[in-house]
Design a protein around this motif. Structure first.
Motif, mmCIF file in Angstrom:
data_model
loop_
_atom_site.group_PDB
_atom_site.id
_atom_site.type_symbol
_atom_site.label_atom_id
_atom_site.label_comp_id
_atom_site.label_asym_id
_atom_site.label_seq_id
_atom_site.Cartn_x
_atom_site.Cartn_y
_atom_site.Cartn_z
ATOM 1 N N LYS A 423 0.823 -0.814 0.330
ATOM 2 C CA LYS A 423 0.005 0.010 -0.112
ATOM 3 C C LYS A 423 0.970 1.101 -0.292
ATOM 4 C CE LYS A 423 -4.229 -1.748 -0.151
ATOM 5 N NZ LYS A 423 -5.237 -1.360 -1.714
ATOM 6 N N ILE A 424 1.912 1.153 0.288
ATOM 7 C CA ILE A 424 2.818 2.243 0.683
ATOM 8 C C ILE A 424 3.967 2.052 -0.175
ATOM 9 C CG2 ILE A 424 4.107 3.918 2.560
ATOM 10 C CD1 ILE A 424 0.242 3.585 3.030
ATOM 11 N N PHE A 425 3.547 3.382 -0.853
ATOM 12 C CA PHE A 425 5.281 3.173 -2.164
ATOM 13 C C PHE A 425 6.174 3.843 -1.924
ATOM 14 C CE2 PHE A 425 7.206 4.927 -6.152
ATOM 15 C CZ PHE A 425 7.454 3.726 -6.702
ATOM 16 N N CYS A 426 7.173 3.571 -1.181
ATOM 17 C CA CYS A 426 8.233 4.944 -1.310
ATOM 18 C C CYS A 426 9.719 4.559 -1.967
ATOM 19 C CB CYS A 426 8.964 3.499 0.550
ATOM 20 S SG CYS A 426 7.575 3.783 1.069
ATOM 21 N N VAL A 427 10.210 6.087 -2.307
ATOM 22 C CA VAL A 427 10.735 6.636 -3.560
ATOM 23 C C VAL A 427 11.385 7.350 -2.968
ATOM 24 C CG1 VAL A 427 9.453 8.068 -4.436
ATOM 25 C CG2 VAL A 427 10.747 6.704 -6.187
ATOM 26 N N LEU A 509 -2.113 6.274 -7.820
ATOM 27 C CA LEU A 509 -2.353 5.663 -6.676
ATOM 28 C C LEU A 509 -3.227 5.106 -6.434
ATOM 29 C CD1 LEU A 509 -2.064 7.890 -3.424
ATOM 30 C CD2 LEU A 509 -0.624 6.682 -4.103
ATOM 31 N N GLU A 510 -4.472 5.470 -7.721
ATOM 32 C CA GLU A 510 -5.186 4.794 -7.559
ATOM 33 C C GLU A 510 -5.475 3.075 -8.853
ATOM 34 O OE1 GLU A 510 -10.223 5.145 -9.861
ATOM 35 O OE2 GLU A 510 -8.923 7.052 -9.375
ATOM 36 N N ARG A 511 -4.662 3.547 -9.922
ATOM 37 C CA ARG A 511 -3.983 2.635 -11.045
ATOM 38 C C ARG A 511 -3.106 1.662 -10.618
ATOM 39 N NH1 ARG A 511 -1.787 6.833 -13.357
ATOM 40 N NH2 ARG A 511 0.362 6.368 -13.626
ATOM 41 N N VAL A 517 2.415 7.772 -0.538
ATOM 42 C CA VAL A 517 3.844 7.843 -1.028
ATOM 43 C C VAL A 517 4.606 8.294 -0.565
ATOM 44 C CG1 VAL A 517 5.932 9.038 -2.285
ATOM 45 C CG2 VAL A 517 3.315 7.589 -3.084
ATOM 46 N N ILE A 518 5.946 7.808 0.503
ATOM 47 C CA ILE A 518 6.991 8.127 1.611
ATOM 48 C C ILE A 518 7.861 8.279 0.443
ATOM 49 C CG2 ILE A 518 7.938 8.119 3.291
ATOM 50 C CD1 ILE A 518 5.758 6.390 4.409
ATOM 51 N N ARG A 519 8.409 9.747 0.671
ATOM 52 C CA ARG A 519 9.779 9.919 -0.341
ATOM 53 C C ARG A 519 10.606 11.212 0.554
ATOM 54 N NH1 ARG A 519 9.750 16.005 -2.058
ATOM 55 N NH2 ARG A 519 10.807 15.417 -3.837
ATOM 56 N N GLY A 534 -2.452 14.925 1.661
ATOM 57 C CA GLY A 534 -2.304 13.508 2.716
ATOM 58 C C GLY A 534 -2.036 13.120 2.733
ATOM 59 N N LYS A 535 -1.584 12.654 0.992
ATOM 60 C CA LYS A 535 -1.026 10.846 0.702
ATOM 61 C C LYS A 535 0.354 11.080 -0.054
ATOM 62 C CE LYS A 535 -6.338 10.763 -1.526
ATOM 63 N NZ LYS A 535 -6.612 10.896 -2.699
ATOM 64 N N LEU A 536 1.240 12.620 0.170
ATOM 65 C CA LEU A 536 2.528 12.086 -0.428
ATOM 66 C C LEU A 536 2.973 12.578 1.538
ATOM 67 C CD1 LEU A 536 4.312 12.889 -3.038
ATOM 68 C CD2 LEU A 536 4.600 14.165 -0.953
ATOM 69 N N LEU A 537 4.413 12.209 1.910
ATOM 70 C CA LEU A 537 5.123 12.178 3.000
ATOM 71 C C LEU A 537 6.144 12.751 2.549
ATOM 72 C CD1 LEU A 537 2.770 10.709 4.480
ATOM 73 C CD2 LEU A 537 4.098 10.779 6.280
ATOM 74 N N THR A 538 7.146 13.964 2.909
ATOM 75 C CA THR A 538 8.118 13.661 2.138
ATOM 76 C C THR A 538 9.461 14.018 3.991
ATOM 77 O OG1 THR A 538 8.417 15.522 0.793
ATOM 78 C CG2 THR A 538 10.127 15.426 1.643
#
Length: 570
Positions: A423-427, A509-511, A517-519, A534-538
């Motif tokens: 669920k959580i994409f990290c890059v 995210l939906e796709r 996303v955490i980056r 609120g869907k992206l955290l740096t």
């Protein structure tokens, strides 16, 4: 159930459509935020749930039941006297001494203005409903398998117990319930501070009273079968990674002149250490850790709990602070895994030490420590900044270049992204253009395992360099460009790669059926920033970056929550 049915029944139809059911369950999902539009929708469900009379107004009894539920969830005193006083107190939140008919609008205004508190805990499931459905499906599937096994046992005249594993394999694979554990052959001893003092073989403690007679007999009878488990190598003080960590403890520590047998030195300084021996140890570690990392997927799959750290940039002081807070006993004895989002070198004084530490820990706990690649794990970037010069300064021109090349040979094989709990994409940088493999994250695994020049691999380059757009950056011209390019524009700040909009993030995210996303990639004053609805955290994990005043932070992904931890590095 009647109350839930009534709450879900939009328009009081007397029946539920599938969307009615799904929307209601989504409102009850523990991951649904209680703020903004989701909170407004949840409040409508809560209001209808307690409005038993279905008048469109809450009377005093219905309002009292709502207050009672909030008090119960919070574990407050539920005696009649205390309850009555609390209800009267809550009535005043709406400017009333008695609740005779509280409308939905007044109720939502009270919640929205934070006058009436506690509704965030109402109408909540214990687990995400998607997981509940999956668990139910698993139980049904498991029951069917067992019924099939029993049926075949009857046909086979009741197979003996030792044959059930063969039968289970024949009927669809192993069951998790039957995974066996084995006894580790070593015991660790820990100080009250959380640091390790020593490691002993289990059988060495026989006869000391530390082990019960039954355990001693078990060991005596099975010692030949108790092989040296791989994890004990993590505590072998003579291993190269542990020798490296021992040396880094010396580097970190200040030594004064009162210690006559050791030369004085400042903290975070090598003093009179033979740097050629240090270089030899680094070269050996780089060779070993590269063999581990090159076998990993380019898109790592990790299960929570996971601590996620952003840019370190040669800040060994802060890395040690994180160690003391999060994995004082070492990663292998810590329940969580650890994911570092790149940019380990450049701009800080101790890029060599940071890399040596992380590579050593990766060798000791390869399934607990995960490293992905940032835009500073590239040779051209390091030559433009400080890491190349740092290597030559610490080891001399020839050995320094050898060390630099060995470290970069590991950087060349680092994964470029990770997914936590599917669920959580990290890059390191950001999401890529949707033109890569129809925008699916599975395309990342097609990136070559060895990537010496990422600039020639567009997908990897974008993952390392892309940035999110901030609302204040968006002009009419940028809006026009975004609409033409699927929510992406050229990244003029960096002179390469792209910036992406909140709409582009939502589509990504939906796709890919993701939630966040955490980056890293951008310094933050408080060590972190929540962006794009609120869907992206740096997250940034190096304080006082380039002489500034920013803090360091990390994020813990655990129990369906993303928790931000700010580090006091003073």
């Amino acid at each position: 159930m009647e109350q839930l049915f009534r709450a879900f029944d939009k328009g009081n139809k007397g029946y539920l459509l599938l969307n009615d059911l799904l929307h209601g369950l989504a409102a009850m999902d523990p991951r649904t935020v209680h703020g903004g539009l989701p909170a407004e929708l949840r409040c409508q469900y809560i209001f209808k749930y307690f409005n038993v009379s279905q008048t469109g107004y809450l009377d005093s009894e219905e309002f009292g039941k709502m207050v009672w539920e909030i008090m119960k969830i919070k574990g407050e005193n539920l005696s009649d006297e205390y309850f009555d006083a609390r209800v009267k107190e809550q009535m005043k939140c709406f400017g009333k001494d008695v609740i005779e008919c509280l409308s939905l609008k007044d109720f939502m205004d009270g919640v929205g203005l934070l006058k009436f508190r506690g509704t965030s805990s109402l109408l909540r499931l214990n687990y995400p409903f998607s997981e509940m459905i999956m668990n139910l499906t698993h139980k049904v599937t498991k029951k069917r398998k067992l019924m099939k096994i029993k049926a075949e046992e009857s046909e086979d005249d009741c197979l003996p117990l030792e044959d059930t594993d063969k039968l289970r394999e024949r009927n669809g694979g192993e069951e998790k319930d039957h995974i066996s554990y084995e006894l580790a052959t070593h015991v660790v001893k820990v100080r009250r501070s959380g640091t390790l003092t020593n490691v002993s073989q289990l059988w060495d403690l026989c006869g000391t009273g530390a082990l019960g007679k039954s355990v001693q007999d078990l060991i005596a009878n099975n010692r030949s079968k108790l092989t040296r488990m791989s994890s004990v190598n993590s505590f072998n003080e003579k291993s190269i990674p542990n020798e490296m960590l021992f040396g880094l403890r010396y580097f970190e520590r200040r030594i004064d002149t009162s210690m006559s047998d050791i030369s004085a030195k400042d903290s975070f300084c090598w003093g009179e250490v033979d740097m050629k021996s240090f270089a030899k140890c680094i070269l050996s570690i780089c060779h070993s850790v590269r063999e581990i990392i090159i076998k990993e997927e380019r898109l790592l799959k990790i299960e929570s709990p996971v601590y996620i750290l952003g840019d370190i940039h040669g800040n060994f002081h802060d890395l040690v602070c994180f160690e003391k807070v999060l994995w004082r006993m070492g990663p292998i004895l810590t329940p969580s895994s650890f994911l570092f989002l790149g940019d380990y070198v450049d701009r800080g004084e101790h890029g060599i030490e940071v890399v040596a530490y992380l590579f050593a820990q990766k060798l000791l706990a390869p399934t607990k420590m995960f490293l992905i690649r940032g835009n500073h794990e590239i040779r051209e970037t390091q030559i433009s900044f400080t890491f190349y010069r740092e290597c030559k300064k610490k080891f001399g021109k020839n050995i320094g270049v050898d060390v630099w090349e060995a470290i970069n040979s590991v950087f060349d094989v680092l994964p470029v992204a990770a997914i936590i709990d599917e669920k959580i994409f990290c890059v390191h940088g950001g999401i890529p253009l949707p033109s890569h493999g129809k925008g699916m994250v599975s395309e990342i695994n097609k990136i070559p395992a060895t990537l010496k020049d990422p600039i020639n691999e567009e997908l990897a380059w974008e993952l390392m360099w892309n940035d999110p757009l901030r609302p204040e950056e968006i002009t009419d011209k940028i809006k026009e460009d975004l609409s033409k390019n699927n929510g992406f524009i050229t990244n003029s700040k960096r002179g390469t790669a792209y910036q992406f909009s909140a709409d582009a993030l939502d589509e990504f995210l939906e796709r890919n059926n993701l939630t966040h996303v955490i980056r890293a990639h951008e310094v933050q004053e408080t060590g972190f920033q929540v962006q794009q609805n609120g869907k992206l955290l740096t997250v940034f994990s190096s304080s006082h970056y380039c002489g500034g005043f920013n803090e360091a932070a990390c994020i813990l992904a655990h129990q369906n929550k993303l928790r931000t931890i700010r580090l006091d590095t003073s």
